[in-house]
Design a protein around this motif. Structure first.
Motif, short mmCIF file in Angstrom:
data_model
loop_
_atom_site.label_atom_id
_atom_site.label_comp_id
_atom_site.label_asym_id
_atom_site.label_seq_id
_atom_site.Cartn_x
_atom_site.Cartn_y
_atom_site.Cartn_z
N LYS A 161 0.82 -1.22 0.00
CA LYS A 161 0.00 0.00 0.00
C LYS A 161 0.85 1.27 0.00
O LYS A 161 0.68 2.14 -0.84
CB LYS A 161 -0.94 0.01 1.23
N SER A 162 1.77 1.35 0.97
CA SER A 162 2.59 2.55 1.05
C SER A 162 3.46 2.72 -0.19
O SER A 162 3.64 3.83 -0.69
CB SER A 162 3.48 2.52 2.30
N THR A 163 3.97 1.62 -0.69
CA THR A 163 4.81 1.69 -1.88
C THR A 163 4.01 2.25 -3.06
O THR A 163 4.48 3.13 -3.78
CB THR A 163 5.37 0.30 -2.24
N HIS A 198 1.75 11.03 5.32
CA HIS A 198 2.47 9.77 5.46
C HIS A 198 2.16 9.08 6.76
O HIS A 198 1.71 9.68 7.71
CB HIS A 198 3.97 10.02 5.38
N GLN A 199 2.50 7.79 6.78
CA GLN A 199 2.38 7.01 8.00
C GLN A 199 3.27 7.63 9.08
O GLN A 199 2.91 7.70 10.23
CB GLN A 199 2.86 5.59 7.70
N HIS A 200 4.43 8.08 8.68
CA HIS A 200 5.32 8.78 9.60
C HIS A 200 5.36 10.22 9.14
O HIS A 200 5.66 10.50 8.00
CB HIS A 200 6.70 8.15 9.59
N LEU A 253 -4.02 9.43 2.29
CA LEU A 253 -3.86 9.33 3.74
C LEU A 253 -3.41 7.91 4.07
O LEU A 253 -4.17 6.96 3.95
CB LEU A 253 -5.19 9.65 4.44
N ASP A 254 -2.16 7.79 4.48
CA ASP A 254 -1.59 6.46 4.71
C ASP A 254 -1.76 6.07 6.18
O ASP A 254 -1.08 6.60 7.04
CB ASP A 254 -0.12 6.44 4.30
N GLU A 255 -2.66 5.15 6.43
CA GLU A 255 -2.96 4.67 7.78
C GLU A 255 -3.18 5.82 8.76
O GLU A 255 -2.55 5.86 9.83
CB GLU A 255 -1.83 3.75 8.29
MG MG Z 1 2.30 1.04 4.86
#
Ligand code: MG
Ligand code: ADP
Length: 531
Positions: A44-46, A91-93, A188-190
């Motif tokens: 997903k993030s990729t 991002h997630q972070h 929106l990542d997680e």
């Molecule tokens: Mg991810």
């Protein structure tokens, strides 16, 4: 039918010979909330980083439809190109600068846009006139932030230092950053991973507002409930491949889960009533009295905490990230020196991590990269890192290589560590698989006390289930477990007694365990009046 404003065709991204994203088609319609559902490591993030220009695809094409309704190929060489095409990403972070104010972070985002061709300048905002300037006057940045805040109900103090904000507020700032540059597509990542149940509700309200404002949202999550409640359509990724696309509601949660993992899921056992608690007298393992721990900036991270754990029980601590859980765990492990109060472990007060470990304490740390695995060591050496393990394997003082190999192979198979290779460096495994190494090592020693911090973060459903069974098995062997987790479901499922940690304080919450709303309030510190 609404037009597609973003289309991915046959997109592939390989790292070495591993395809993290494998021939994926994806489409996003104007004004929809499109969920991407997939287990950890599904890609997903990729995939999102490819859209956002952080990675270049190894194959396939991406198309965007611009404001004039022309579809054209997007070749984002960097986020700057993606932003110029109306794509924003949280991002997630987070990617905020902690020692700048909220307004300054927003100004930086706008400054980034400025160097792009004029046609990409946002067309809607009053703040357009400031875009030509290289530096923003402080008052201007504050005004822009206030306007955006107001318009989308994302309330945050523009003059606050980002470093001083809670995770939930930092997330708002990230969204404001994307809105400041007028993103039409928001990735929106997680986003809910860092929010309490109450905050998730509020967050969904904001998403619906953004949707009503005509923006398209890609909402990434591995949480089924959330995806079903917020999305219009769902794409499921499994091991880098798109395996499903359909309108929300077409498949049940169970059917979606099957798409995610590709096989029937083991239902997690719901009844975890603990037979040992009833008739055995409590037998203290961990005893904390008035423990106060200072954080890295000398703030009070853990505030006057007193609690105990007994044999044969799992004590759960729920709470939103960043409320002192990490400091609490590290203090117990003897890794924090700025602490007052007492930490008793099996009747002693061991000082420093070696002494703590010698009392029979296992530790699954929050941050596996720095304290969980040694990246350069092999999987085997990481699995057997602990001295106790080595002692078990030593024969005539010589390490029995065969037993070492067999033990490692058994753990690799029990914990489904992938790839199942004992001799490759731990650094070549994914985060989730590194986590499995830590779990295998710490749990297999059957410590008297196990401190587990977010033990299933980054694991897939079946691996998480396996960890849960192991924690329950520890309990049933009359060992003691302190489970600190931001996954409320997990804490509720496993804990015999329950606490909530909020702003460094520990609040007894066993009585509220069936009342998610009350727990959520405790987690956000709402009902906690004395400061
Ligand atoms: Mg991810
Ligand atoms: P998700 O976001 O769905 O959890 P990711 O997109 O982060 O998954 O990761 C998909 C897979 O690609 C994982 O196996 C991960 O280890 C691998 N991966 C991601 N980024 C890199 C990278 N920069 N180098 C090598 N492998 C990577």
């Amino acid at each position: 039918m609404a037009e597609n404003i973003l289309e991915l065709r046959n997109i592939t991204k390989t790292f070495g010979d591993f395809a993290a994203v494998d021939g994926v088609d994806f489409e996003l319609r104007a004004g929809e909330i499109h969920a991407i559902l997939g287990e950890n490591g599904a890609g997903k993030s990729t995939l999102m980083n490819l859209i956002y220009g952080l990675y270049q695809p190894s194959g396939g094409r991406i198309y965007v439809t611009d404001r004039e309704a022309w579809q054209r190929r997007l070749r984002a060489k960097s986020p700057r190109d993606a932003i110029a095409n109306g794509i924003g990403m949280v991002h997630q972070h987070f990617m905020l600068i902690e020692n700048l104010t909220v307004a300054e972070n927003i100004a930086l985002a706008l400054g980034q846009l400025r160097s792009n061709p004029a046609r990409n300048v946002p067309s809607n905002g009053d703040y357009k006139q400031w875009l030509g300037k290289f530096r923003f006057k402080k008052e201007d940045a504050i005004r822009i932030t206030e306007e955006l805040s107001e318009r989308f109900g994302l309330i945050v103090d523009p003059t606050a230092l980002v470093g001083s904000l809670s995770v939930g507020l930092k997330q708002r700032v990230e969204i404001l950053k994307a809105l400041a540059v007028d993103a039409r597509i928001l990735i929106l990542d997680e986003p809910t991973a860092v929010l309490s149940p109450q905050e998730v509700e509020g967050f969904f309200t904001i998403l619906r507002k953004l949707q009503a404002d005509g923006r398209a949202i890609i909402f990434i999550s591995h949480k089924m409930k959330e995806v079903l409640s917020i999305s219009d359509r769902i794409t499921v990724l499994r091991r880098g491949k798109k395996v499903y696309l359909g309108p929300t509601g077409e498949l049940t949660a169970r059917e979606l889960a099957r798409e995610m993992i590709g096989e029937e899921i083991n239902d997690v056992e719901r009844s975890v009533s603990n037979p040992h608690l009833e008739n055995t007298p409590p037998d203290n393992v961990l005893q904390l009295s008035n423990l106060t721990v200072l954080g890295s900036r000398d703030e009070v991270a853990v505030s006057d905490v007193s609690m105990e754990t007994c044999r044969g029980e799992i004590v759960g601590i729920a709470g939103v990230d960043g409320n002192g859980q990490r400091e609490l765990a590290e203090a117990i492990m003897g890794l924090r020196h700025n602490a007052s109060g007492t930490i008793g472990i099996l009747g002693a007060n061991p000082q420093g991590i070696k002494a703590v470990r010698r009392r029979g304490v296992g530790y699954i740390p929050e941050d596996r990269q720095t304290t969980g695995v040694i990246a350069a060591f092999s999987v085997t050496d990481n699995l057997l890192l602990n001295v106790t393990h080595l002692a078990n394997l030593a024969q005539w003082n010589v390490l029995n290589q065969k037993r070492k190999r067999e033990t490692a192979e058994q753990l690799i198979s029990d914990y489904d560590i992938r790839p199942p290779l004992a001799n490759i460096p731990a650094s070549s495994l994914s985060g989730g698989n590194q986590q499995k190494i830590v779990l295998a090592r710490e749990i297999s020693l059957q410590p008297e006390l196990l401190i587990a911090v977010n033990p299933t973060r980054g694991l897939d459903v079946n691996a998480a289930h396996y960890v849960h069974e192991n924690l329950l098995a520890q309990r049933d062997k009359k060992k003691s477990v302190l489970l600190i987790s931001t996954e409320l479901d997990e804490v509720l499922l496993l804990s015999d007694r329950l606490y909530v940690m909020s702003r460094g304080k520990l609040i007894e919450a066993t009585a509220q365990r069936n009342d998610i709303e009350a727990l959520g309030l405790l987690m956000t510190g709402e009902t906690h009046t004395e400061e």
